[in-house]
Design an enzyme around this catalytic site. Sequence first.
Site, short mmCIF file in Angstrom:
data_model
loop_
_atom_site.label_atom_id
_atom_site.label_comp_id
_atom_site.label_asym_id
_atom_site.label_seq_id
_atom_site.Cartn_x
_atom_site.Cartn_y
_atom_site.Cartn_z
N SER A 182 23.40 -14.90 40.07
CA SER A 182 24.79 -14.45 39.94
C SER A 182 24.95 -13.10 40.63
O SER A 182 24.60 -12.06 40.09
CB SER A 182 25.12 -14.35 38.44
OG SER A 182 26.45 -13.94 38.27
N PRO A 188 27.33 -16.52 44.10
CA PRO A 188 28.24 -15.48 43.61
C PRO A 188 28.53 -15.64 42.12
O PRO A 188 28.57 -16.77 41.61
CB PRO A 188 29.51 -15.70 44.44
CG PRO A 188 29.43 -17.09 44.95
CD PRO A 188 27.97 -17.45 45.03
N ALA A 189 28.75 -14.52 41.45
CA ALA A 189 29.20 -14.57 40.05
C ALA A 189 30.47 -15.41 39.99
O ALA A 189 31.32 -15.31 40.88
CB ALA A 189 29.47 -13.15 39.55
N LYS A 248 16.28 -32.21 32.44
CA LYS A 248 16.13 -31.06 31.52
C LYS A 248 15.17 -31.54 30.44
O LYS A 248 15.54 -32.30 29.53
CB LYS A 248 17.50 -30.72 30.93
CG LYS A 248 17.49 -29.55 29.97
CD LYS A 248 17.64 -28.21 30.65
CE LYS A 248 17.64 -27.07 29.64
NZ LYS A 248 17.74 -25.75 30.26
N LYS A 254 19.96 -20.52 35.91
CA LYS A 254 19.15 -21.68 36.32
C LYS A 254 19.99 -22.93 36.48
O LYS A 254 19.80 -23.71 37.42
CB LYS A 254 18.05 -21.99 35.28
CG LYS A 254 16.96 -20.96 35.17
CD LYS A 254 15.83 -21.45 34.27
CE LYS A 254 16.27 -21.86 32.88
NZ LYS A 254 16.72 -20.73 32.05
N THR A 255 20.91 -23.14 35.53
CA THR A 255 21.70 -24.37 35.58
C THR A 255 22.61 -24.39 36.81
O THR A 255 22.76 -25.43 37.47
CB THR A 255 22.54 -24.50 34.29
OG1 THR A 255 21.64 -24.47 33.18
CG2 THR A 255 23.31 -25.80 34.26
N VAL A 256 23.19 -23.24 37.12
CA VAL A 256 24.09 -23.15 38.27
C VAL A 256 23.29 -23.37 39.57
O VAL A 256 23.74 -24.08 40.48
CB VAL A 256 24.83 -21.79 38.27
CG1 VAL A 256 25.82 -21.71 39.41
CG2 VAL A 256 25.54 -21.58 36.95
N1 LIG Z 1 26.75 -17.82 39.47
C1 LIG Z 1 27.30 -17.97 38.26
N2 LIG Z 1 28.62 -18.23 38.14
C2 LIG Z 1 29.20 -18.37 36.93
N3 LIG Z 1 28.58 -18.27 35.80
C3 LIG Z 1 27.29 -18.01 35.85
C4 LIG Z 1 26.56 -17.87 37.06
N4 LIG Z 1 25.28 -17.64 36.76
C5 LIG Z 1 25.23 -17.66 35.41
N5 LIG Z 1 26.43 -17.88 34.88
C6 LIG Z 1 26.83 -17.94 33.47
O1 LIG Z 1 25.86 -17.28 32.73
C7 LIG Z 1 25.48 -18.06 31.64
C8 LIG Z 1 24.04 -18.42 31.77
O2 LIG Z 1 23.87 -19.21 32.94
P1 LIG Z 1 23.06 -20.53 32.87
O3 LIG Z 1 23.57 -21.41 31.78
O4 LIG Z 1 23.01 -21.12 34.23
O5 LIG Z 1 21.66 -19.91 32.42
P2 LIG Z 1 20.27 -20.59 32.37
O6 LIG Z 1 19.36 -19.70 33.14
O7 LIG Z 1 20.43 -21.99 32.83
O8 LIG Z 1 19.89 -20.50 30.83
P3 LIG Z 1 19.13 -21.56 29.87
O9 LIG Z 1 17.81 -20.95 29.61
O10 LIG Z 1 20.01 -21.58 28.66
O11 LIG Z 1 19.06 -22.87 30.55
C9 LIG Z 1 26.35 -19.30 31.60
O12 LIG Z 1 27.37 -19.09 30.68
C10 LIG Z 1 26.88 -19.39 32.99
O13 LIG Z 1 28.19 -19.92 33.00
MG LIG Z 2 20.37 -23.69 31.85
#
Ligand SMILES: Nc1ncnc2c1ncn2[C@@H]1O[C@H](COP(=O)(O)OP(=O)(O)OP(=O)(O)O)[C@@H](O)[C@H]1O
Ligand SMILES: [Mg+2]
Length: 240
Positions: A171, A200-201, A37, A15-17
């Site tokens: 990802s 992309p991952a 957030k 989600k954050t990405v």
């Molecule tokens: N496209 C991507 N490239 C690199 N890392 C990714 C990618 N997608 C997810 N990740 C990694 O996976 C982990 C979880 O991603 P992210 O923090 O974006 O999750 P989230 O869905 O925002 O979770 P939260 O509920 O904690 O907000 C992180 O460590 C992030 O670096």
């Molecule tokens: Mg997040």
Amino acid sequence: MSILVVTGTDTGVGKTVVTAAVASLARERGSSVAVVKPAQTGVSDTDPGDVDDVIRLSGVRTTFELARYPAALSPAAAARLAGLPPISVAGAAARIEELASSHRLVIVEGAGGLLVRFDEEGATLADLARTLSAPLLLVARAGLGTLNHTALTLEAMAHRGLEPAGVVIGSWPAEPGLAERSNVADLEMLAARPLAGALPAGAGLLERDAFTRVARAGLGPALGGGFDPASFRATLRLSP
Ligand SMILES: Nc1ncnc2c1ncn2[C@@H]1O[C@H](COP(=O)(O)OP(=O)(O)OP(=O)(O)O)[C@@H](O)[C@H]1O
Ligand SMILES: [Mg+2]
Ligand SMILES: C[C@H](N)[C@H](N)CCCCCC(=O)O
């Protein structure tokens, strides 16, 4: 002026990405953009939070964390454990609406999945999206298990009369297997529309300029990118 709520099929799905990618393209277009957030959990007072990742990746600095709780739990459980007040949907909505009056786009990132609780009464991000009348972008995993999680989340959204803004794969692996390749068409069937994007991952580890390029290629036109489902399929050697 417009508000986009970013949710996921789970925590850790990207989600954050994806939030950073949408923010990055809005910024590139010259739009004023703010990122909110409402509840950040799992970080101490001094740790960086998700909005710091957004700043690093997108350069968007107008970010707001409305509440922070140290335990890596749902906001409701983390607030309970810390003996802190939970966040209020009405309060968060008022703040976001105020930001929307002075920004072209306000992006709101949930904590975990759609029905993760904010408080003991059971308020969730779904209630916040409904209060804001904002569409929800759903970030999903690429691999096995994502079809059930995505279907459940879309069904919960439909049940609440929430507007889907599309499904984005958070990802996409460099070497997709059978399940990942097969899931693209099934995610589109569930969403009843082409994917809204796929990052992309490793995108979250890129420096800002490279991240902007990846965001441009990975998000569909509705999100400000140039992602084209047909060329995506061709790149992945998926049948049309
Ligand atoms: N496209 C991507 N490239 C690199 N890392 C990714 C990618 N997608 C997810 N990740 C990694 O996976 C982990 C979880 O991603 P992210 O923090 O974006 O999750 P989230 O869905 O925002 O979770 P939260 O509920 O904690 O907000 C992180 O460590 C992030 O670096
Ligand atoms: Mg997040
Ligand atoms: C700590 C984590 N990174 C998120 N901020 C919160 C995820 C809560 C998930 C709750 C659940 O669905 O069981």
